[in-house]
Design a protein around this motif. Sequence first.
Motif, PDB file in Angstrom:
ATOM      1  N   ARG A  64      26.794 -11.322   5.364  1.00  0.00           N
ATOM      2  CA  ARG A  64      25.507 -11.949   5.097  1.00  0.00           C
ATOM      3  C   ARG A  64      24.583 -10.977   4.359  1.00  0.00           C
ATOM      4  O   ARG A  64      24.928  -9.822   4.130  1.00  0.00           O
ATOM      5  N   TYR A  65      23.401 -11.481   4.009  1.00  0.00           N
ATOM      6  CA  TYR A  65      22.408 -10.602   3.389  1.00  0.00           C
ATOM      7  C   TYR A  65      22.159  -9.381   4.264  1.00  0.00           C
ATOM      8  O   TYR A  65      22.164  -9.455   5.493  1.00  0.00           O
ATOM      9  N   THR A  66      21.918  -8.263   3.601  1.00  0.00           N
ATOM     10  CA  THR A  66      21.452  -7.062   4.290  1.00  0.00           C
ATOM     11  C   THR A  66      20.045  -6.763   3.773  1.00  0.00           C
ATOM     12  O   THR A  66      19.578  -7.411   2.831  1.00  0.00           O
ATOM     13  N   PRO A  67      19.358  -5.783   4.363  1.00  0.00           N
ATOM     14  CA  PRO A  67      18.106  -5.346   3.748  1.00  0.00           C
ATOM     15  C   PRO A  67      18.336  -4.978   2.275  1.00  0.00           C
ATOM     16  O   PRO A  67      19.404  -4.469   1.911  1.00  0.00           O
ATOM     17  N   ALA A  68      17.356  -5.239   1.434  1.00  0.00           N
ATOM     18  CA  ALA A  68      17.528  -5.028  -0.006  1.00  0.00           C
ATOM     19  C   ALA A  68      17.924  -3.599  -0.331  1.00  0.00           C
ATOM     20  O   ALA A  68      18.713  -3.350  -1.259  1.00  0.00           O
ATOM     21  N   ALA A  69      17.406  -2.640   0.410  1.00  0.00           N
ATOM     22  CA  ALA A  69      17.687  -1.228   0.131  1.00  0.00           C
ATOM     23  C   ALA A  69      18.966  -0.733   0.788  1.00  0.00           C
ATOM     24  O   ALA A  69      19.310   0.440   0.661  1.00  0.00           O
ATOM     25  N   GLY A  70      19.687  -1.615   1.498  1.00  0.00           N
ATOM     26  CA  GLY A  70      20.946  -1.217   2.116  1.00  0.00           C
ATOM     27  C   GLY A  70      20.884  -1.242   3.626  1.00  0.00           C
ATOM     28  O   GLY A  70      19.808  -1.214   4.231  1.00  0.00           O
ATOM     29  N   ILE A  71      22.064  -1.268   4.249  1.00  0.00           N
ATOM     30  CA  ILE A  71      22.123  -1.295   5.710  1.00  0.00           C
ATOM     31  C   ILE A  71      21.598   0.032   6.265  1.00  0.00           C
ATOM     32  O   ILE A  71      21.808   1.094   5.660  1.00  0.00           O
ATOM     33  N   PRO A  72      20.910  -0.001   7.381  1.00  0.00           N
ATOM     34  CA  PRO A  72      20.326   1.230   7.924  1.00  0.00           C
ATOM     35  C   PRO A  72      21.362   2.330   8.149  1.00  0.00           C
ATOM     36  O   PRO A  72      21.068   3.513   7.908  1.00  0.00           O
ATOM     37  N   GLU A  73      22.566   1.962   8.618  1.00  0.00           N
ATOM     38  CA  GLU A  73      23.582   2.983   8.904  1.00  0.00           C
ATOM     39  C   GLU A  73      23.951   3.767   7.640  1.00  0.00           C
ATOM     40  O   GLU A  73      24.152   4.988   7.688  1.00  0.00           O
ATOM     41  N   LEU A  74      24.069   3.074   6.512  1.00  0.00           N
ATOM     42  CA  LEU A  74      24.441   3.755   5.270  1.00  0.00           C
ATOM     43  C   LEU A  74      23.297   4.602   4.742  1.00  0.00           C
ATOM     44  O   LEU A  74      23.498   5.733   4.290  1.00  0.00           O
ATOM     45  N   ARG A  75      22.092   4.089   4.822  1.00  0.00           N
ATOM     46  CA  ARG A  75      20.943   4.878   4.375  1.00  0.00           C
ATOM     47  C   ARG A  75      20.792   6.136   5.235  1.00  0.00           C
ATOM     48  O   ARG A  75      20.492   7.223   4.715  1.00  0.00           O
ATOM     49  N   ASP A  76      21.005   5.993   6.551  1.00  0.00           N
ATOM     50  CA  ASP A  76      20.961   7.169   7.426  1.00  0.00           C
ATOM     51  C   ASP A  76      22.031   8.180   7.043  1.00  0.00           C
ATOM     52  O   ASP A  76      21.792   9.389   7.022  1.00  0.00           O
ATOM     53  N   ALA A  77      23.240   7.685   6.765  1.00  0.00           N
ATOM     54  CA  ALA A  77      24.353   8.575   6.427  1.00  0.00           C
ATOM     55  C   ALA A  77      24.078   9.324   5.131  1.00  0.00           C
ATOM     56  O   ALA A  77      24.372  10.521   5.018  1.00  0.00           O
TER      57      ALA A  77
END
Length: 396
Positions: A64-77
């Motif tokens: 499904r849609y994710t946040p526009a800037a990316g999933i939190p787990e990937l941004r954290d990584a």
Amino acid sequence: MALSLAERARLISPSATIAMAQKARDLKAQGRTIFDFTLGESDFDTPENVGRAAWRAIERGKTRYTPAAGIPELRDAVARLYRDRGLETTAKQVVISNGAKHALHNAFMALVNPGDEVIVPAPFWVSYADLIRLAGGVPIILNTSESDDFKLKPDAFRAAVTPRTRLLLLNSPCNPTGMVYSVEEQTALADAILETEVGVVSDEIYEQLIFDGTEPVCFATLRPGLADRVVTISGVSKSYAMTGWRIGWAVAPPAIAGFMADLQSQETSNPCSISQHAALEAITGPQDSVREMREEFARRRLYALERVAQLPDVTCRPPSGAFYLFLNVSAHYGRTLGERLVTNSTEFCMAALETAGVALVMGQAFGADHYVRLSYATDLETLSQGFDALADFLKK
């Protein structure tokens, strides 16, 4: 009245690398044997653990849609990745995009006003100038010299700065030359930049594909206060053999990252949800595949340089990163090769493709018409046969 194109349609042209790759595919479809050294795409498969992570994401309904800037787990990584390299970064400063090219577009749209100048050292990747023009900017092409390993010198940067200069675009390791700025060279550039009000977009997409024991350098970490001036661009396409997954990112000051995320929400929404979970596994999982790929590219680089040394009247500065050779073929200008009188890099590439079945990319597209780019992101057998064909072509 029929529809007509907007004026901006004249600001861009098709990517030369993709155009040459398509010509090679067309000839292959006709039954020709073609040795294709055009695309900046590894011949390695995406690592198995990354593919499994994608399947798990599908099985868990992560479609499904994710946040526009990316999933939190990937941004954290990604933020952790840069903190490990010495850059104080939070997830809010990370925007996951549909490849590094998309991240570059977002950065220019965020930072460049109409008429702003962006300094671009040449040779440069084919898309830079067009992306800057689309954002309303003016690319200022600064030629570098082969004798300086195609690297921008601080004094040349200082001399190019005007009241309209907004950004410097830095690319290390460089496409198309494969050159890598040393820490000392980058620090000297950083000092020159800090004397001005100029910001930096630092394209570091090849950061892990470097040789001779060199470690990745994040430009934004080199001087106190520099991070406030820098947008760092990277992604998983090159280092993890994930070109088709289309995941790149930008790390930027918070306000810039916020605008880039908002812009992306209007343009594309989120990057592919499945690809994001695959990218998360790529950068947080085992890194053996990166080491193995880098070692294989190092072997290919040495082999390719040995073969270039045997080509008549062709020279090449040994690259330190990426997977390209930038060949100086200008000694052959004025010759008839195949059935073509060759006077520039485009004619050289077309003659090599038509006569020898060797597909290269013209240096003209990179702002350096004396050269052609050869990608050695292919197996040694193809490299061997391709160099045989190229050598025969030039000797005739």
